[in-house]
Design an enzyme around this catalytic site. Structure first.
Site, PDB file in Angstrom:
ATOM      1  CG  ASP A 253      -2.214   0.783   0.973  1.00  0.00           C
ATOM      2  OD1 ASP A 253      -2.219   1.645   0.063  1.00  0.00           O
ATOM      3  OD2 ASP A 253      -3.207   0.554   1.683  1.00  0.00           O
ATOM      4  CD1 TRP A 254       0.765   5.691  -3.603  1.00  0.00           C
ATOM      5  CD2 TRP A 254       0.356   3.513  -3.723  1.00  0.00           C
ATOM      6  NE1 TRP A 254       0.811   5.321  -4.933  1.00  0.00           N
ATOM      7  CE2 TRP A 254       0.564   3.995  -5.038  1.00  0.00           C
ATOM      8  CE3 TRP A 254       0.096   2.148  -3.551  1.00  0.00           C
ATOM      9  CZ2 TRP A 254       0.515   3.175  -6.168  1.00  0.00           C
ATOM     10  CZ3 TRP A 254       0.040   1.330  -4.669  1.00  0.00           C
ATOM     11  CH2 TRP A 254       0.248   1.841  -5.954  1.00  0.00           C
TER      12      TRP A 254
END
Length: 915
Positions: A253-254
């Site tokens: 995930d970012w």
């Protein structure tokens, strides 16, 4: 009796994704040969370089390997692409909870193919979705973005989406692996869930989507499980890669990756976004010093190249070579996408499919005396006037908030949808009644003009530190979002200006949403204006500027990520006489070098005071043949980054429903929300229809359902409580950094059923007033509930009496449409086991099928129940790894229960699983 222990061994997802036709094995072999050849051209530094993003949404190219850049984009409710720009709209799907409510795999396969067409049109190779975390608590902020509270339903409908997306040559990314069911402290929370619940409930959808749907990518979540953050968690190896045979890519995930060696060893493959991150030279050094084996990096690079080959981003380096890497426009994807059905988000294919999907997910919760469908004009009892009132009638909500947000080409409102469907023969009147939010909405082409061109919209200009204009452009909305924007990164100031002309005299609300340094000013171009800033009235003459705000607006809780997704709001106003023109200017000074921002310029015409607005709506409702009250939540109430504080609608909305119901006995309430809300007035109105966040075709689909042109096809994918305190699972707030899933396997309807079963075992309910314990509370509407416009008789169930442990159970269910309209029913099959030696849910969903049947006709549907439905996970001995865990089948008698919902199971049959 001895248990039969089963351990699953299957091929990796390529065995599913690549075996659609004759010669698939040869095709898979050719793909692997291509990947191996490309890998051989890369040294260690080149391989490591590929493992961190090149930018916010892109991976690195490698011309020597024949690799072009790949573009990733959010995708649960539509494919946004690299730019957040209303001038480049995206098809806005019904929210995932609405899609799951269809229980319709063929329909969702078509929706997946639409996503692929949208992705290709925007030059996107990898769609970040679907989200297959579960509806554990109704407070979960991204409840609307997830599919269901049940692992099997989530897996089935999620699998249909994955297959549809990947059939179009675009990768689906199953997220967020794993136990990411809430938003509070999501970067740091440690989820504590027992091994059996993890396997049977939370990992189960991921397993199905990897092993059966053949997902090409999986996203590792922010949270920790059992003390290890998911980008460093051993669950990435086992079960995902080692046990399930996943041969795809694990992407973070970012900004979720926090380490070099632990994340590399755990099984993460791609760090996003880039080009920053903890890998790069540090990972090369870790390989050189022996901390990370070179084979680990080789495997990661191979997985990335395999993904590239699957999406068409890997070519023969000896051939013409990959397309120019400088932009998505140059990959050829847009040209190909333009020819795709569904590439145009406002085209007939997209509009028709999204309209059908929205109607198919709408759930008819209540329909007393057959109020719905409404009779058309000219028919006996036909309607001549409809009042459409409520906050979500005039400001409908097509989607929730957060990274899943897209800019649709349009949003059909409820009144507009009914007007288009009914024509001139029926009058449709509308009023807000109560405001959904106290602040004004973003400016739009309906109420603002670009001061430079005079055209509808706003003017946005970017300035450098010396005051030079870097870029000026007309935008169609005052709501602006920038992600990885190079012009913003070079800007010291962003200025938004708009010309507003007062249509009525009075106080015109003005404000902004955003985080950081802002200045809001109003400059009247004609006489007759006063300004109201921070509570101070300022009289101004024509041409004199009024400063409404000049300060820094900080997020209330200090969470800058949540503030980006749901910016804080300030608003004041100016007093204008009708016809006055005013120039409004919003200036924002972003942090130096920051390519990301989210803010909005807000403004509206004057509106009546609260009591007057309510009275207007009630009067309209009283004057109409039918009143449609549209209530619900918003993209600020339901959003990534923050969990909900409760399930109540604003009290004013509940009051509006009660007041309208008191003056019009033909009242329909439409609930425009992506997650459960409390409906304390539900027994006071004859009809309640749940629309969810239904996407861009909201009003058109709503009209279809209200008028009977489409069946309200939805069945609840999650339980709706009558009271907050009744929910078996409630809290999403960590304690000392940890969130304990103490309910174990009893999630959603399983928890409700467990409580009811325990109470039944204790004897009959105590009389009211006896002082003894009362019956356990029932939900307002149970899992699987949904009415439709006809009635059904569930007539027979045919199933074998004895079953081998590894044999699927094939059952036949005969249903009859006992009403006078064609209709659709969802046949739901559950198992229970009363005498089990192991803890089990009171009942659990094991299969379903749909039947569309003409009035008076019968249909026999087949439901196949997998052997896994009879199994439970046996944890490792002692829970400390002292012995391997596995799937076990307990011999004995299971009860098969079949019906139209988890609370209406009219058919039953005992099935003995042999030893």
């Amino acid at each position: 009796m001895e248990e039969t222990v089963a351990r699953d061994v299957v091929n990796g997802p390529a065995a599913h994704a690549d075996m659609a036709g004759v010669g698939a094995a040869d095709s898979a072999g050719a793909l692997e040969k291509q990947v191996t050849e490309a890998l051989s051209r890369l040294d260690l530094e080149a391989r490591v370089r590929l493992l961190t993003g090149a930018s916010f949404w892109r991976t690195w190219p490698s011309p020597e390997a024949g690799l072009r850049t790949m573009v990733l984009s959010d995708g649960p409710a539509g494919v946004r692409g690299e730019r957040c720009d209303e001038r480049e709209p995206s098809a806005n799907l019904p929210c995932p909870s609405a899609l799951a409510a269809t229980w319709d795999e063929p329909l969702l396969g078509a929706v997946g193919r639409l996503l692929a067409a949208q992705a290709r049109a925007k030059g996107v190779d990898v769609v970040l979705g679907p989200t297959v975390n579960l509806h554990r608590s109704p407070l979960g902020g991204r409840h609307f973005e997830c599919l269901s509270e049940d692992p099997l339903l989530t897996a089935r409908v999620g699998g249909a989406l994955v297959r549809g997306i990947q059939a179009g040559g675009v990768a689906a990314t199953v997220k967020h692996y794993v136990a990411n069911e809430s938003e509070t402290d999501r970067f740091t929370v440690d989820v504590r869930v027992d091994e059996r619940a993890l396997r049977e409930v939370y990992l189960a959808p991921f397993e199905t989507l990897v092993r059966e749907a053949g997902a090409w990518a999986v996203m590792a979540a922010y949270n920790s499980v059992a003390g290890a953050t998911m980008t460093e968690n051993a669950l990435l190896r086992g079960p995902l890669k080692d046990e399930w045979g996943f041969d795809g890519l694990v992407v973070s995930d970012w900004i979720a990756t926090r380490s070099t060696v632990p994340a590399a060893l755990a099984g993460l493959d791609l760090v996003m976004p880039g080009p920053w991150g903890p890998w790069g030279p540090a990972l090369v050094g870790a390989v050189r010093d022996g901390s990370v084996p070179a084979e680990v990096v080789e495997d990661k690079a191979r997985r990335l190249l395999r993904l590239a080959a699957r999406v068409g981003a890997l070519t023969d380096p000896a051939g013409p070579g990959p397309a120019d890497d400088t932009g998505a426009d140059d990959t050829g994807a847009k040209d190909a996408g333009a020819r795709d059905a569904g590439a145009d988000p406002a085209g007939p294919h997209a509009r028709d499919l999204l309209r059908r999907a929205a109607a198919g997910g709408m759930v008819l919760l209540r329909n007393e005396d057959g109020l719905l469908p409404l009779p058309g004009a000219g028919t006996p009892g036909g309607i001549r006037r409809i009042a459409v009132v409520g906050p979500n009638a005039t400001l409908p909500r097509g989607q929730g908030g957060g990274s899943a947000t897209v800019f649709p080409p349009h949003l059909v409102g409820p009144a507009d949808g009914l007007r288009a469907a009914l024509g001139d023969g029926v009058e449709v009147v509308t009023a807000t009644g109560v405001r959904a939010e106290p602040w004004p909405a973003p400016l739009s082409t309906a109420n603002a003009r670009d001061p430079e061109s005079g055209e509808p919209g706003v003017r946005v200009r970017f300035f450098d530190a010396d005051g030079n204009v870097l870029l000026g452009e007309r935008r169609l909305s005052g709501r602006l979002m920038f992600m990885d924007d190079p012009v913003l990164a070079r800007s010291a100031r962003v200025e938004v200006t708009a010309l507003l002309t007062a249509r009525a005299s009075g106080r015109h609300p003005l404000g902004f949403a955003g985080m950081g340094r802002f200045s809001l000013r109003a400059h009247p171009a004609s006489a007759g204006a006063t300004g109201t800033g921070t509570g101070t009235d300022v009289s101004v003459a024509a041409g004199v500027e009024t400063v409404l705000y000049d300060d820094t607006l900080e997020p209330p809780d200090g969470d800058i990520v949540a503030a980006f997704l749901r910016p804080p709001v300030w608003w004041g106003g100016v007093d204008l006489t009708a016809g006055t023109e005013v120039l409004v200017t919003l200036r924002h000074d972003p942090p130096a070098g920051m390519p990301v921002a989210s803010f909005a310029l807000l403004g509206e015409e004057p509106s009546p005071t609260g009591p007057r607005e309510l009275e207007t709506a009630v009067e309209l409702a009283a004057s109409a043949d039918v009143a449609v009250v549209v209530v619900g939540t918003s993209d600020r109430v339901e959003s990534e980054g923050v969990d909900r504080g409760g399930l109540d609608l604003p009290a004013e909305q509940d009051e509006l429903v009660r007041r309208v119901a008191a003056v019009n006995p033909r009242t329909v309430v439409v609930v425009n929300a992506g997650a459960p809300v409390l409906l304390p007035w539900r027994e006071l109105v004859p009809a309640v229809l749940l629309s969810w966040f239904p996407g861009q075709e909201f009003g058109a689909a709503l009209a279809d359902v209200l008028l009977g042109r489409a069946e309200p096809g939805g069945r609840l994918p999650t339980t709706w409580p009558a009271r907050a305190e009744d929910c078996p699972v409630w809290s999403v707030t960590p304690v000392d950094g940890a969130l304990d899933y103490t309910e174990g396997i009893h999630v959603g309807y399983r928890g409700w059923s467990r409580r009811a079963t325990a109470a039944a075992a204790d004897g009959p309910a105590a009389p009211v007033g006896s002082g003894l314990a009362a019956s356990p509370p029932a939900p307002a509407y149970p899992f699987g509930h949904g009415l439709g416009y006809t009635t059904w008789a569930y007539e027979s169930l045919d199933a074998p009496a004895v079953l081998a442990p590894d044999e699927p159970l094939r059952v036949q269910v005969t249903v009859r449409n006992s009403g006078d309209r064609p209709g659709r029913t969802v046949v739901q099959a559950y198992l229970s086991r009363g005498d089990s030696a192991v803890e089990r849910p009171a009942l659990w969903l094991v299969g379903f099928a749909t039947a569309d049947v003409a009035p008076g006709q019968r249909a026999t549907v087949s439901v196949e129940i997998a052997p896994r439905a009879f199994q439970h996970w046996r944890p490792a001995l002692g829970g400390d790894g002292g012995g391997a865990g596995g799937w076990s089948t307990e011999p004995g008698t299971f009860t098969l229960l079949v019906g139209p919902s988890s609370a209406r199971l009219a058919l039953r049959r005992d099935v003995v699983v042999a030893s």
